[in-house]
Design a protein around this motif. Structure first.
Motif, short mmCIF file in Angstrom:
data_model
loop_
_atom_site.label_atom_id
_atom_site.label_comp_id
_atom_site.label_asym_id
_atom_site.label_seq_id
_atom_site.Cartn_x
_atom_site.Cartn_y
_atom_site.Cartn_z
N LEU A 186 0.83 -1.21 0.00
CA LEU A 186 0.00 0.00 0.00
C LEU A 186 0.86 1.26 0.00
O LEU A 186 0.54 2.25 -0.68
CB LEU A 186 -0.94 -0.01 1.20
CG LEU A 186 -1.98 -1.13 1.22
CD1 LEU A 186 -2.72 -1.16 2.55
CD2 LEU A 186 -2.97 -0.97 0.07
N GLU A 196 -3.48 -7.78 -1.71
CA GLU A 196 -4.74 -7.06 -1.89
C GLU A 196 -5.54 -7.10 -0.59
O GLU A 196 -5.66 -8.15 0.06
CB GLU A 196 -5.58 -7.66 -3.02
CG GLU A 196 -4.90 -7.69 -4.37
CD GLU A 196 -4.59 -6.30 -4.93
OE1 GLU A 196 -5.20 -5.31 -4.43
OE2 GLU A 196 -3.77 -6.21 -5.85
N GLN A 231 -8.53 0.77 -2.65
CA GLN A 231 -7.85 -0.51 -2.44
C GLN A 231 -8.81 -1.58 -1.93
O GLN A 231 -8.64 -2.76 -2.25
CB GLN A 231 -6.69 -0.32 -1.45
CG GLN A 231 -5.58 0.59 -1.96
CD GLN A 231 -4.96 0.07 -3.26
OE1 GLN A 231 -4.57 -1.08 -3.36
NE2 GLN A 231 -4.87 0.95 -4.25
#
Length: 370
Positions: A277, A308, A365
């Protein structure tokens, strides 16, 4: 055996890495064990594998181990477990000049180190890390803490160990998930400050996780050397240098908070996803290329770690995840600095990050990969 010095003003100590160190525990500790009774703190998992070996080696040298065993897992970094441990140490009549042995992973090291820091205003302790994550990160540098309802590691102290003994043989008992979680802290050193080490990790990360002893020794030694240099420069995280070690942690701690600081998401897994991230957010701010961000993600994913947020199955939005970050220890005058990347191998502290933008980024995200 490799010996890496941690050079601090008046409190220098060594990190010793190699195979068979538990069998040499009394000799390695030397004068730090000054009484026949030796307090050893560990958890239920570690005790199952290593209590017998430690009992034998200490007994053969004329010592008598006294055990305090806590439940395995992050939940043991709590007020109640700390209170029980401190009461037990007082009942054991531990003195300020004594050294407690912390045998286990990061939870045991943090819990025992904090107890040692506050017991009689500070007694000694020896770190004997048994996980990859603890060997390359949490056992080195003197950060100790417990968790609270407000967040992770918010109550603690800087308290350096007298010695760190990283026995690579203990890695052989770790589940593959724990190895992967520890590897996240290995590759972190390449991403934040050493492009060549990142390149090495790309080529050898799978070997480290799979149990290749030569690769593990190289990974542990290079990681400890990197951390030693940073800790020597900025022991108490006041100059900005040590803050770089938190790469991935602000994002990661938010995910840990949302999953209840549980085994649902291990700390190393959170850091790994947090570094992905951080790289993606750095690309969003046009600090690095999308290609470099994808390279970070691919290197972490190649070790079997999630890249993810959707893999966690969270039921929240980006605003809630951003709100978790406001409990971060790096908060200063109402602002939260983030560790971002100017390139792979060059992290920096960005003090000009909009939390509204972070919330929007986290929302994106959350939707990615669903």
């Amino acid at each position: 055996m490799a010996v890496i010095p941690i050079d601090l003003a008046g409190r220098s100590y060594q990190v010793r890495t190699g195979s068979g160190l538990l069998k040499e525990l009394p000799d390695q500790c030397g004068a730090l064990l000054r009484k026949k009774a030796v307090p050893v703190i560990t958890d239920t998992n570690v005790a199952e594998y290593w209590r017998g070996a430690v009992e034998t080696t200490l007994a053969e040298a004329g010592f008598e181990p006294h055990w305090h065993i806590v439940d395995a897992g992050e939940a043991s970094k709590s007020w109640s477990v700390l209170e029980e441990l401190v009461d037990w140490l007082l009942a054991e009549e531990v003195e300020r000049g004594d050294h407690i042995i912390a045998l286990g992973g990061g939870v045991i090291g943090d819990l025992t180190g904090f107890a040692a820091a506050i017991l009689k205003r500070g007694c000694g302790f020896i770190q004997v890390p048994t996980t990859l994550l603890a060997q390359v990160d949490s056992s080195v540098g003197g950060k100790t803490a417990i968790n609270t309802r407000a967040g992770k590691n918010l109550v603690g102290a800087f308290h350096q160990p007298g010695l760190v003994l990283a026995d690579l043989d203990t890695l052989g008992t770790l589940p593959i998930r724990e190895m992967r979680a520890g590897y996240a802290e290995v590759i972190k050193y390449g991403i934040l400050g050493n492009r060549a080490f990142f390149d090495w990790c790309e080529e050898n990360g799978a070997k480290v996780v799979a149990g290749d002893r030569a690769a593990q020794e190289y990974a542990v030694c290079r990681s400890v050397e990197a951390k030693a240099a940073i800790v020597a420069e900025d022991e108490r995280e006041t100059k900005g240098a040590r803050a770089l070690l938190n790469l991935g942690h602000t994002f990661g701690h938010a995910l840990e908070a949302e999953t209840g600081f549980s085994d649902r998401l291990l700390h190393g897994e959170a850091v790994a996803l947090g570094m992905v991230l951080a790289a993606r957010y750095s690309a969003r701010k046009r600090l690095i290329s999308d290609t470099d961000a994808q390279r970070v993600s691919a290197a972490i994913g190649a070790a079997g770690l999630a890249t993810e947020i959707s893999a966690l199955g969270l039921d929240c939005n980006g605003t809630k995840l951003a709100a978790h970050m406001l409990h971060d220890k790096k908060m200063d005058a109402g602002t939260l600095p983030f560790i971002l990347l100017n390139s792979i191998g060059e992290a920096f502290l960005d003090r000009d990050v909009s939390m509204e933008d972070i919330a929007a980024f986290m929302e994106e995200q959350l939707e990615k990969g669903v």
